[in-house]
Scaffold this motif. Structure first.
Motif, short mmCIF file in Angstrom:
data_model
loop_
_atom_site.label_atom_id
_atom_site.label_comp_id
_atom_site.label_asym_id
_atom_site.label_seq_id
_atom_site.Cartn_x
_atom_site.Cartn_y
_atom_site.Cartn_z
N ASP A 68 -101.12 15.06 47.35
CA ASP A 68 -99.90 14.24 47.29
C ASP A 68 -100.30 12.78 47.10
O ASP A 68 -100.58 12.06 48.05
N TYR A 69 -100.33 12.34 45.85
CA TYR A 69 -100.80 11.00 45.54
C TYR A 69 -99.79 9.93 45.92
O TYR A 69 -100.16 8.81 46.29
N GLY B 106 -91.39 13.06 33.04
CA GLY B 106 -91.83 13.19 34.43
C GLY B 106 -92.20 11.86 35.04
O GLY B 106 -91.88 11.57 36.20
N THR B 107 -92.88 11.01 34.27
CA THR B 107 -93.27 9.68 34.76
C THR B 107 -92.04 8.83 35.06
O THR B 107 -91.95 8.20 36.12
N LEU B 108 -91.09 8.81 34.12
CA LEU B 108 -89.87 8.03 34.33
C LEU B 108 -89.06 8.59 35.49
O LEU B 108 -88.40 7.83 36.23
N ILE C 233 -101.41 14.89 37.12
CA ILE C 233 -102.06 15.88 37.98
C ILE C 233 -101.11 17.04 38.30
O ILE C 233 -101.56 18.15 38.61
N SER C 234 -99.80 16.79 38.22
CA SER C 234 -98.85 17.88 38.43
C SER C 234 -98.83 18.82 37.23
O SER C 234 -98.85 20.05 37.38
N LEU C 235 -98.77 18.25 36.02
CA LEU C 235 -98.72 19.08 34.81
C LEU C 235 -100.01 19.86 34.60
O LEU C 235 -99.99 20.99 34.11
N THR C 236 -101.13 19.26 34.94
CA THR C 236 -102.42 19.92 34.73
C THR C 236 -102.83 20.78 35.92
O THR C 236 -103.83 21.50 35.84
N THR C 237 -102.08 20.68 37.02
CA THR C 237 -102.34 21.46 38.25
C THR C 237 -103.79 21.34 38.72
O THR C 237 -104.43 22.33 39.06
N LEU D 210 -90.18 21.43 40.40
CA LEU D 210 -89.61 21.70 39.07
C LEU D 210 -90.57 21.27 37.97
O LEU D 210 -90.76 21.98 36.96
N LEU D 211 -91.19 20.12 38.17
CA LEU D 211 -92.14 19.61 37.16
C LEU D 211 -93.34 20.54 37.02
O LEU D 211 -93.86 20.77 35.92
N LEU D 212 -93.80 21.10 38.14
CA LEU D 212 -94.93 22.03 38.09
C LEU D 212 -94.59 23.28 37.30
O LEU D 212 -95.39 23.74 36.46
#
Length: 343
Positions: free
Chosen positions: A61-62, A20-22, A52-56, A77-79
């Motif tokens: 919107d950072y 996700g980071t890449l 913050i997306s994976l942990t919800t 999709l990542l969420l």
């Protein structure tokens, strides 16, 4: 369930975080090159947005995705992926705890720690009917031992009856299992597997790993005895043959067999034992009748085996005790321990 199943969702979550980071990092370069965003996103900001997306957690919107539709779709999709992985990990962890596997891992580590401290112990390969008879006697006389049994149900039943028993659920034919049981440090191995062929392979494996260990093998058939000795067994016991001798003895000498049987079946009663004289004991050079063993330990010396293998049954024989002599005595386990300290 193994720990690999528990670690799999953790590894999957780590890979998703890195991916996700890449992904955000690559979208930042693409957006900057096409003029959608003013400049590429920094890697740390991409990692924070992924976290913050994976942990919800809902920090908002950072990165500023309002005018970047492709990045918005990527975030959705990542969420969904992150939520699925987290739920999967929670379910696996819950299953791991509820099914008691964590306790098994702790128990396995306790067992391995206890095994690592053993020295000059006995390894019992196979906990069938014959093997359990051997275990009963070893527990009675408090000999240090460890059991190797590949049947998980048998292992569970043994641990239910004897929670402190050192037991490895594994294959006694496997070198790694024998090494985990401390075969290099063991003084004796009792091989009593359900099949004579397995006992034969076990004997060969044990002899290869420890050329000096004492091996006592149990055989279902008399014809296997010679093969087991050729494979490295020091002694071979055939329960069916021994049982036949016992049947005859019950007819010929019933009181003797009852006496011996009572010794074996009861915990707080006398046992036959043997102790070898060391070179440093003060008993060397004295006559048995003058050694005062009975007065000092309470034991009755039945016979003496000299270094040539001869047995002296007349314990009052005027013969000086020598280093390497084996005293065969009858007494309680406590008395026998006192004799060991004396010798």
């Amino acid at each position: 369930m193994s720990t690999d199943r528990l670690l799999f969702p953790i590894y999957l979550l780590i890979l998703t975080f890195i991916g996700g980071t890449l992904g955000y990092f690559a979208l930042g370069f693409y957006g900057a090159s096409t003029g959608v965003i003013p400049q590429p996103w920094e890697l740390m900001n991409c990692a924070f947005m992924t976290a913050i997306s994976l942990t919800t957690v809902g920090y908002g919107d950072y990165l500023g995705l309002d005018h970047y539709p492709l990045a918005m779709v990527y975030t959705m999709l990542l969420l969904f992926v992150g939520m699925g992985i987290v739920l999967y990990g929670v379910s696996e962890a819950t299953s791991f705890l509820v099914e008691g596997h964590l306790g098994k891992i702790v128990e396995r580590r306790r067992t391995m720690k206890a095994i690592s401290s053993l020295n000059r112990h006995i390894i019992v390969c196979g906990a069938g009917d014959t093997g359990q008879g051997a275990l009963s006697e070893l527990m009675t006389i408090e000999e240090p031992f460890i059991v190797i049994e590949n049947n998980e149900e048998t292992c569970q039943k043994l641990l239910e009856r004897h929670p402190k028993m050192l037991l490895l659920n594994g294959d006694a034919l496997d070198e790694e299992t024998l090494k985990r049981a401390g075969i290099e440090r063991a003084r004796a191995v009792i091989a009593s597997l359900s099949d004579d062929r397995d006992t034969l392979v076990c004997t060969i494996t044990v002899r290869c790993l420890n050329p000096s260990v004492l091996i006592v093998a149990g055989a279902k058939s008399l014809s296997v005895g010679a093969k087991l000795r050729a494979a490295g067994a020091n002694q071979v016991v055939t329960p069916t043959h021994t049982g036949g001798l016992r049947l005859a003895s019950e007819v010929i000498r019933p009181h003797v067999t009852t006496f011996l049987d009572t010794m074996i079946r009861h915990n707080d009663i006398y046992r036959f034992g043997e102790v070898e004289l060391s070179t440093t004991t003060a008993l060397v050079g004295t006559q048995l009748s003058q050694a005062g063993i009975r007065e000092r330990t309470g034991l009755n010396i039945i016979a003496v085996r000299d270094t040539l293998g001869s047995y002296h049954y007349n314990v009052d024989v005027e013969r000086n005790l020598q280093a390497g002599d084996v005293l065969i005595a009858i007494g309680t386990p406590t008395m026998l321990q006192s004799l060991k300290e004396l010798c």
